[in-house]
Scaffold this motif. Structure first.
Motif, PDB file in Angstrom:
ATOM      1  N   UNK A 114     -17.425  28.221  34.979  1.00 37.44           N
ATOM      2  CA  UNK A 114     -17.288  27.693  36.317  1.00 37.44           C
ATOM      3  C   UNK A 114     -15.972  26.650  36.317  1.00 37.44           C
ATOM      4  N   UNK A 115     -15.340  26.369  37.300  1.00 41.08           N
ATOM      5  CA  UNK A 115     -14.306  25.686  37.383  1.00 41.08           C
ATOM      6  C   UNK A 115     -15.116  24.605  38.636  1.00 41.08           C
ATOM      7  N   UNK A 116     -15.237  23.485  38.096  1.00 38.58           N
ATOM      8  CA  UNK A 116     -16.057  22.367  38.958  1.00 38.58           C
ATOM      9  C   UNK A 116     -14.992  21.206  39.289  1.00 38.58           C
ATOM     10  N   UNK A 117     -13.732  21.261  38.718  1.00 39.80           N
ATOM     11  CA  UNK A 117     -12.754  20.354  39.205  1.00 39.80           C
ATOM     12  C   UNK A 117     -13.118  18.768  38.924  1.00 39.80           C
ATOM     13  N   UNK A 118     -14.237  18.536  38.262  1.00 41.05           N
ATOM     14  CA  UNK A 118     -14.702  16.952  38.000  1.00 41.05           C
ATOM     15  C   UNK A 118     -15.433  16.633  39.137  1.00 41.05           C
ATOM     16  N   UNK A 119     -15.793  17.733  40.075  1.00 42.87           N
ATOM     17  CA  UNK A 119     -16.739  17.292  41.099  1.00 42.87           C
ATOM     18  C   UNK A 119     -18.057  17.526  40.886  1.00 42.87           C
ATOM     19  N   UNK A 120     -19.005  16.740  41.198  1.00 45.83           N
ATOM     20  CA  UNK A 120     -20.488  17.173  41.369  1.00 45.83           C
ATOM     21  C   UNK A 120     -21.032  16.318  42.623  1.00 45.83           C
ATOM     22  N   UNK A 162     -19.009  13.361  43.954  1.00 44.78           N
ATOM     23  CA  UNK A 162     -18.786  12.307  43.153  1.00 44.78           C
ATOM     24  C   UNK A 162     -17.651  13.135  42.366  1.00 44.78           C
ATOM     25  N   UNK A 163     -16.733  12.207  41.951  1.00 48.31           N
ATOM     26  CA  UNK A 163     -15.524  12.769  41.239  1.00 48.31           C
ATOM     27  C   UNK A 163     -15.251  12.111  40.058  1.00 48.31           C
ATOM     28  N   UNK A 164     -15.353  12.646  38.935  1.00 48.52           N
ATOM     29  CA  UNK A 164     -15.371  12.319  37.626  1.00 48.52           C
ATOM     30  C   UNK A 164     -14.015  11.269  37.311  1.00 48.52           C
ATOM     31  N   UNK A 165     -14.280  10.145  36.983  1.00 39.56           N
ATOM     32  CA  UNK A 165     -13.224   9.287  36.587  1.00 39.56           C
ATOM     33  C   UNK A 165     -12.228   8.784  37.818  1.00 39.56           C
ATOM     34  N   UNK A 166     -12.966   8.705  39.018  1.00 36.18           N
ATOM     35  CA  UNK A 166     -12.137   8.590  40.120  1.00 36.18           C
ATOM     36  C   UNK A 166     -13.213   7.666  41.064  1.00 36.18           C
ATOM     37  N   UNK A 167     -12.704   6.695  41.862  1.00 37.10           N
ATOM     38  CA  UNK A 167     -13.231   5.756  42.585  1.00 37.10           C
ATOM     39  C   UNK A 167     -12.427   5.823  43.842  1.00 37.10           C
ATOM     40  N   UNK A 168     -13.150   6.104  45.030  1.00 38.30           N
ATOM     41  CA  UNK A 168     -12.494   6.437  46.180  1.00 38.30           C
ATOM     42  C   UNK A 168     -11.728   5.143  46.724  1.00 38.30           C
TER      43      UNK A 168
END
Length: 1023
Positions: free
Chosen positions: A717-723, A735-741
């Motif tokens: 699975x390629x999830x691109x850090x998203x959940x 949600x984006x891993x290692x990211x704040x909007x």
């Protein structure tokens, strides 16, 4: 005048007419606010106290001032003291938040004192802010319980005071540990004008300081548009007074001494110090207003100390205006501050995401409490389920008001449970035990309410009433009635507005049983082994080794169906496991690896799609720490901080495995080690996987705390850090891993804890690989938990924590729960759901239905021992009942049905899909309200209210705020259509509509008024 406007006007007039005394003219609200001065910095001094509804002491210990060796606090003395001091100066103000405490105090006051307090409310000197039963947590609370605790708080305020001045207009969430978008959306639907909080991520706060963005407009819903916009303000210094300006019995700051002849005279120095503080803080503000909190935890036990010093501070600071001073100090409230900011006409930046996770420094991420005390979190979820059942049954059986006391008990216990140091698990151990005791006792009270109602609905004329027992310990496979009775009736009440089915599991003796449905027909059953680790759980008071399983099909909406169970004389030998590594039904196949004895694939037979998946239980070792520096922070009740951010498998060898297959259910039992076990199961005709986990006692003989997770990995699975996680059980946030909007996030300090988010009901990932057809994998939880996707293609959910160090965030003891003399054992359930959103466009709808039907509002099971034959039972008792009279669309939820004011009802209906969830089911829908149940008919007065049911919707007017770079759009709540057919209400995606239904014999209406109301309701006369 339009018909409905006339109708509501008559309602208002008649209710006022029926009151024991006329509504006095009030000067509260925005009209009573102090007037800011142009050209000066207006300093709004907020006199307040933050009274935790339990934390270091229990609720009653806090209220009465008991156990002062823990904390020298008595809430009753705070209210006594404030009420005595406010009348001494009409400019003085005070705000109060926790309705649970105020009601406890009010009930002990005489009429003279009550009238004195009501006068303070009507003058605007005493203002109720937020108004909920408690200041709720925002991470681990479910929206239904949030709405309930607010509604009950509002109702109690309305019952106490004969004035509209008690209607709160402001959200005051100064202590929760992070803030949910859905909570802001709920507050907007309650007609609030603004939201104030204190805790936001330290990096976010510093960024907002730099950009003057501590205040903003929060776009709190992706579905409600501008009606969900909420002006939001983050306090400068949490909710504390400026350093050196705390004046209370628990403070040690220097008082302001204005005797010129005293050698301790300090007015000039103290005023200079305060002015310096304001000048620094005002540099971050966009208007000439600044809010300064003058209070803290349990302040104002000696209110004269506070007010005498604040009087002097205001006097001597304002006197400097004559000499060019730029400050104008005044007693104020958050509402008055908000009004002053609104009137300044400033434009504001906006925000669409939420304020999770919260960190107080680089090493302190408050993400551990998402999971802390998992058994208490589960108990709260069951409490909500049962509360809705009891409320509905009270209405359907038309229980009279004298029967409501037990219902109020559970309302209030559940309200307390929403407190940000209750359901969060961040209280002392003895307080957690008190919460559990309160909730258990209240559920027993509610069982009596349910029993009264069920007897009215089931007992035929001339038959005797019976007992309806709730099996509250089926989570550990324990139920006294089913284990001991030779014959018993299972009554399943379905609180949903749609027909549903479920598989019933009950611990029984080692005999064969037969089960007959409501028609007396025999239905299929199956006997299953209770997993050995569950049989041996500490505290389990049961000798049962087997469970009886049967399917209860087509349970009627808002109704019940009864099944009769009888033990036969034939013994049931222990089910024998096979060595099979595959379990399957006609729609799904689950395969385990032959060597690793772990889950390896799940096949969707209908879609002919196989998912390569693995599941494992692992744990993080908890960081030890003395908390003497940020980098020495320990993992504790609040803080999650794993050693080296490394996961460790709970077992280095394959688990012991047993397979049991049958016609109704097939399952694989795994024992991973002496303290972790699980069951993976599938039911007949069901295409999702159920994972039941048992964790504990977590060993600490190595002097290391542990935080246990369920880890599921999808190969390729390629999830691109998203959940994706839910917000309070409602809208889904990306949600984006290692990211704040909204700011640059540095994940190097805590890459795991800093990426954990609250899961109220579900967490998911989506496959973005080529030809993936938008595959989605969802984990649905039975309680609030924390989780993340730390590596692509994986989901992890934290199940249980046992820690040996305190994290120095106030609770003062490690999270080391002991039960029955051993470390706490927790048992729970998760649903693993695999789907392809392109191939199955209703997969999101299915997720939401599973969340609601299986985990939040599941059918409630009552057990009744009996000696009657099936024929005799059918002759004396109704075995089938539905309270629903009109079909409700599948995407509609009957959120609330409860007794209200005499013979009235409170009804909420909601569209539980978002606008982009499904091409068909996300469209606006029509819902029948009139005639939905027998008691709602054409002879009733029905009025629509705001979400909290404390104001007519047509009367609500919200303050509107401008957003930088955007054209203005109405931020008012949608107005009711006076011509709308109540038999065909319109619901838009994620919309909740609230109605008060008043019956013919309402005690709150005079007879002439009722006749007029009835005429208007039936004939829809235009006047």
């Amino acid at each position: 005048m339009r018909a409905l406007d006339t109708f509501f006007a008559v309602v208002a007039f008649c209710v006022t007419l029926a009151s024991s005394s006329p509504m006095p003219k009030a000067t509260c609200g925005y009209e009573s606010c102090p007037v800011p001065k142009d050209g000066l910095m207006n300093v709004h001094l907020i006199a307040h106290t933050h009274d935790d509804v339990g934390w270091l002491k229990t609720v009653d210990q806090y209220y009465y001032g008991d156990r002062n060796s823990i904390q020298q606090v008595g809430v009753q003395y705070i209210i006594d003291s404030v009420v005595a001091e406010l009348p001494k100066d009409p400019s003085r103000r005070f705000i109060y938040v926790e309705t649970a405490y105020f009601r406890q105090w009010w009930d002990k006051q005489n009429q003279e004192t009550r009238e004195k307090v009501e006068a303070l409310v009507e003058s605007g000197q005493l203002e109720f802010i937020s108004g909920g039963w408690a200041m709720h947590d925002e991470a681990v609370t479910h929206y239904q319980s949030i709405i309930d605790q607010f509604t009950w708080g509002f109702k109690i305020l309305d019952d106490m005071f004969n004035t509209s001045c008690v209607r709160p207009k402001i959200g005051w969430q100064i202590d929760p540990f992070g803030h949910a978008r859905e909570t802001a959306s709920i507050m907007a639907m309650m007609g609030f004008d603004g939201l104030f909080f204190a805790r936001l991520d330290q990096a976010d706060k510093n960024n907002r300081f730099d950009k003057k963005e501590l205040e903003l407009v929060w776009k709190a819903s992706a579905n409600h548009g501008a009606a969900s916009y909420m002006f939001t303000s983050a306090n400068h210094d949490f909710y504390y007074p400026p350093s050196g300006f705390c004046f209370d019995v628990l403070c040690f700051d220097e008082p302001i001494i204005d005797d010129l002849y005293s050698p301790d005279y300090n007015v000039d120095r103290r005023v200079d110090s305060f002015i310096s503080y304001i000048e620094k803080q005002s540099a971050f503000m966009k208007t000439n207003n600044i809010l300064v909190t003058m209070g803290t935890d349990f302040s104002y036990q000696q209110a004269s100390y506070w007010y005498n010093n604040l009087d002097r501070l205001i006097k001597y600071t304002n006197e400097r205006q004559a000499e060019g001073g730029q400050l104008n100090l005044m007693y104020s409230t958050p509402s008055c501050y908000l009004k002053a900011v609104h009137d300044a006409g400033q434009e504001w930046t906006s925000k669409e995401d939420d304020f999770f996770p919260y960190s107080s420094d680089d090493y302190s991420y408050w993400t551990g409490y998402f999971t802390s005390r998992p058994t208490l979190k589960f108990m709260e979820r069951k409490g909500n389920n049962f509360l809705q059942v009891c409320k509905q049954l009270s209405v359907l059986a038309d229980l009279r008001e004298e029967k409501w006391e037990d219902l109020a008990s559970l309302r209030e216990a559940m309200g307390i449970m929403q407190h940000h140091d209750a359901i969060t698990g961040t209280e002392k151990q003895h307080v957690a035990e008190d919460y559990a005791l309160r909730l258990h006792r209240s559920m027993e009270h509610c069982r009596q309410t349910a029993e009264n109602a069920l007897n009215k609905l089931t007992v035929k004329e001339g038959s005797a009433e019976v007992q309806f027992h709730s099996c509250l310990f089926t989570n550990v496979s324990q139920c006294d009635t089913s284990e001991q009775a030779e014959k018993f009736v299972v009554t399943l009440y379905n609180p949903l507005a749609q027909v549903t089915s479920m598989f019933v599991r009950l611990p029984v003796q080692d005999f064969q049983y037969q089960v007959r449905n409501e028609l007396g027909d025999l239905i299929d059953t199956q006997m299953l082994k209770i997993p050995t680790p569950v049989q041996n759980m500490p505290g389990r008071e049961s000798s049962a080794t087997q469970e009886l399983v049967f399917q209860a099909e087509n349970l009627p909406a808002l109704g019940f169906k009864s099944y009769r169970v009888e033990k036969l004389n034939t013994a049931s030998p222990p089910p024998q496991p096979s060595e099979e590594l595959v379990i399957a039904n006609d729609v799904i196949e689950v395969t385990f690896d032959a060597d690793l004895k772990r889950l390896s694939s799940v096949k969707d037979i209908a879609a002919d799609k196989t998912y390569a998946v693995s599941q494992d239980f692992q744990y993080y070792e908890a960081v030890e720490g003395d908390n003497l520096g940020a980098d020495r922070r320990a993992s504790g009740a609040y803080i999650f901080r794993p050693v080296n951010n490394q996961k460790i498998p709970v077992s280095g060898s394959p688990p012991i495995i047993e397979t049991y297959s049958g016609e109704l259910v097939s399952e694989i039992h795994q024992v991973w080690n002496e303290w972790v076990s699980s069951v993976t199961r599938i039911y007949k005709g069901v295409n999702h996987v159920e994972l039941e986990w048992t964790v504990g006692p977590i060993p600490i003989d190595d002097d290391t705390g542990k935080e246990v997770i369920n880890l599921v990995s999808l190969s390729g699975w390629e999830t691109n850090g998203k959940f994706y996680t839910d917000s309070n059980g409602r809208e889904i946030l990306e949600r984006n891993r290692d990211l704040r909007p909204t700011w640059d996030f540095d994940p190097s300090f805590e890459p795991v804890a800093g990426n954990y988010y609250p899961i109220t009901t579900s967490i998911s990932i989506r496959n973005h690989a080529a030809n993936s057809q938008n595959e989605e994998f969802v984990i649905i939880t039975d309680r609030a938990q924390g989780g993340s996707s730390i590596e692509n293609g994986t989901l992890e959910v934290m199940l249980h924590r046992r820690l040996l160090f305190d994290d120095d965030k106030g609770v003062g003891e490690p999270l080391n729960e002991i039960a029955f003399g051993e470390g706490l054992v927790a048992r729970g359930k998760q649903i693993l759901l695999f789907g392809q959103t392109e191939a199955h466009p209703t997969s999101i709808y299915k997720t939401r239905r599973l969340v609601r039907d299986s985990m939040v509002l599941a059918p409630w099971l009552f057990v009744t021992p009996t000696d009657l034959t099936p024929t005799q039972w059918g002759e004396q008792y109704n075995t089938l009942y539905t309270g629903l009279r009109k079909e409700v669309p599948p995407n509609v939820n009957l959120l609330t049905l409860e007794p209200w004011n005499g013979e009235g009802m409170l009804v909420r209906v909601e569209h539980f899909l978002e606008k982009n969830d499904d091409p068909e089911l996300s469209q606006p829908i029509n819902v029948p309200l009139m005639g939905l149940i027998d008691r709602i008919n054409e002879e009733m007065a029905i009025g629509e209210t705001i979400l909290g049911a404390n104001q007519w919707l047509s009367d609500n007017v919200r303050l509107e705020f401008k957003i930088e770079g955007e054209e203005s759009a109405s931020q008012q709540l949608p107005r009711p259509d006076p011509n709308e057919d109540l038999a065909n209400l319109t619901l838009n995606p994620m919309q909740i509509r609230t109605f008060i239904v008043q019956t013919r014999s309402s005690a709150t209406m005079a007879a002439p008024c009722f006749i007029l109301l009835l005429a208007l309701a039936i004939l829809r006369i235009n006047i």
